[in-house]
Scaffold this motif. Structure first.
Motif, PDB file in Angstrom:
ATOM      1  N   TRP A 108      36.716  37.906  33.864  1.00 29.95           N
ATOM      2  CA  TRP A 108      36.730  39.363  33.705  1.00 29.95           C
ATOM      3  C   TRP A 108      38.121  39.839  33.281  1.00 29.95           C
ATOM      4  O   TRP A 108      38.250  40.679  32.394  1.00 29.95           O
ATOM      5  N   VAL A 109      39.162  39.306  33.906  1.00 25.68           N
ATOM      6  CA  VAL A 109      40.533  39.695  33.575  1.00 25.68           C
ATOM      7  C   VAL A 109      40.830  39.359  32.111  1.00 25.68           C
ATOM      8  O   VAL A 109      41.405  40.174  31.385  1.00 25.68           O
ATOM      9  N   LYS A 110      40.411  38.178  31.682  1.00 30.91           N
ATOM     10  CA  LYS A 110      40.641  37.786  30.286  1.00 30.91           C
ATOM     11  C   LYS A 110      39.907  38.737  29.333  1.00 30.91           C
ATOM     12  O   LYS A 110      40.481  39.190  28.336  1.00 30.91           O
ATOM     13  N   ASN A 141      33.103  46.415  38.744  1.00 31.46           N
ATOM     14  CA  ASN A 141      32.723  47.062  39.996  1.00 31.46           C
ATOM     15  C   ASN A 141      32.163  46.038  40.982  1.00 31.46           C
ATOM     16  O   ASN A 141      32.517  46.031  42.164  1.00 31.46           O
ATOM     17  N   GLU A 142      31.305  45.155  40.490  1.00 37.18           N
ATOM     18  CA  GLU A 142      30.754  44.091  41.342  1.00 37.18           C
ATOM     19  C   GLU A 142      31.877  43.197  41.884  1.00 37.18           C
ATOM     20  O   GLU A 142      31.878  42.853  43.067  1.00 37.18           O
ATOM     21  N   LEU A 143      32.805  42.826  41.014  1.00 39.22           N
ATOM     22  CA  LEU A 143      33.902  41.951  41.421  1.00 39.22           C
ATOM     23  C   LEU A 143      34.827  42.622  42.430  1.00 39.22           C
ATOM     24  O   LEU A 143      35.303  41.978  43.365  1.00 39.22           O
ATOM     25  N   VAL A 144      35.072  43.906  42.242  1.00 40.03           N
ATOM     26  CA  VAL A 144      35.913  44.640  43.196  1.00 40.03           C
ATOM     27  C   VAL A 144      35.254  44.636  44.576  1.00 40.03           C
ATOM     28  O   VAL A 144      35.905  44.346  45.582  1.00 40.03           O
ATOM     29  N   ILE A 145      33.974  44.915  44.632  1.00 37.69           N
ATOM     30  CA  ILE A 145      33.254  44.923  45.913  1.00 37.69           C
ATOM     31  C   ILE A 145      33.301  43.539  46.557  1.00 37.69           C
ATOM     32  O   ILE A 145      33.606  43.401  47.748  1.00 37.69           O
ATOM     33  N   GLN A 146      33.036  42.501  45.765  1.00 34.66           N
ATOM     34  CA  GLN A 146      33.073  41.129  46.294  1.00 34.66           C
ATOM     35  C   GLN A 146      34.480  40.746  46.750  1.00 34.66           C
ATOM     36  O   GLN A 146      34.649  40.069  47.775  1.00 34.66           O
ATOM     37  N   THR A 147      35.482  41.192  46.010  1.00 37.99           N
ATOM     38  CA  THR A 147      36.862  40.877  46.367  1.00 37.99           C
ATOM     39  C   THR A 147      37.279  41.598  47.645  1.00 37.99           C
ATOM     40  O   THR A 147      37.935  41.011  48.510  1.00 37.99           O
ATOM     41  N   TYR A 148      36.884  42.858  47.786  1.00 40.18           N
ATOM     42  CA  TYR A 148      37.172  43.574  49.034  1.00 40.18           C
ATOM     43  C   TYR A 148      36.522  42.861  50.217  1.00 40.18           C
ATOM     44  O   TYR A 148      37.154  42.701  51.271  1.00 40.18           O
ATOM     45  N   ASP A 149      35.297  42.415  50.055  1.00 39.39           N
ATOM     46  CA  ASP A 149      34.617  41.673  51.121  1.00 39.39           C
ATOM     47  C   ASP A 149      35.364  40.385  51.446  1.00 39.39           C
ATOM     48  O   ASP A 149      35.566  40.050  52.616  1.00 39.39           O
ATOM     49  N   ALA A 150      35.772  39.653  50.413  1.00 39.19           N
ATOM     50  CA  ALA A 150      36.501  38.400  50.610  1.00 39.19           C
ATOM     51  C   ALA A 150      37.829  38.660  51.332  1.00 39.19           C
ATOM     52  O   ALA A 150      38.207  37.907  52.242  1.00 39.19           O
TER      53      ALA A 150
END
Length: 188
Positions: A108-110, A141-150
């Motif tokens: 995603w970053v790339k 948005n999905e990655l942000v949510i997953q990252t916050y959970d992690a």
């Protein structure tokens, strides 16, 4: 291990993050995908910065931008640091982050960086970026949510009374701050 921030600061930080998560949701709902992607990137940068902040002082190569208390390292560098600890099966990381999350976030970053850098290219400025940014914002948005959970899981493990973080030597040796490592050499 005790948290480095007092409870009032942590509650204020929680409110700040909720504010920006609401801004992301609002931007997506109003089809402001460029804004959403920008905020998502900032949230991801902050989350990985906060994770690194817990243990970076244990790395013998922590210097320069890494040692700074400012969020100056590239997001990919931060993610790769977490990935090294995931690969080494360090409990607070391996019980929180998945290889899929790391891989998807790096991808995603790339994609985000490529889109941002090609925005003002003469060859591509007439192309419609709306669909590409819509996809980027949705996945972000999905990655942000997953990252916050992690990060929440990471913090819970890291601050357990009986948890001791041991920074593996092999992870330090592969650190981007180590000028002798392949990753460090690639940065120059």
């Amino acid at each position: 291990m005790d948290s480095t921030e007092d409870i009032e600061t942590r509650l204020e930080m929680r409110d700040m993050h909720e504010f920006f998560l609401d801004k992301i949701r609002g931007a997506i709902n109003q089809s402001n995908y460029f804004e959403a992607a920008w905020l998502e990137y900032a949230c991801l940068e902050n989350r990985y910065y906060r994770v690194l902040g817990k243990y970076k002082k244990n790395c013998k190569y922590c210097k320069g931008k890494c040692k700074s208390n400012k969020n100056e390292l590239a997001l990919r560098t931060k993610i790769r640091c977490v990935q090294r600890l995931l690969d080494a099966d360090i409990e607070c990381v391996s019980m929180s982050f998945s290889q899929e999350l790391i891989t998807n976030t790096l991808s995603w970053v790339k994609k985000r960086n490529n889109l941002m850098h090609s925005l003002l290219a003469i060859e591509t400025y007439q192309d419609s970026f709306d669909h590409a940014f819509q996809e980027l914002a949705s996945k972000g948005n999905e990655l942000v949510i997953q990252t916050y959970d992690a990060c929440t899981k990471f913090r819970a493990i890291y601050y357990q009374d009986d948890y001791v973080f041991n920074f593996p030597e092999e992870c330090m040796e592969r650190c981007a701050c180590n000028a002798q490592s392949k990753e460090g050499a690639a940065k120059r």
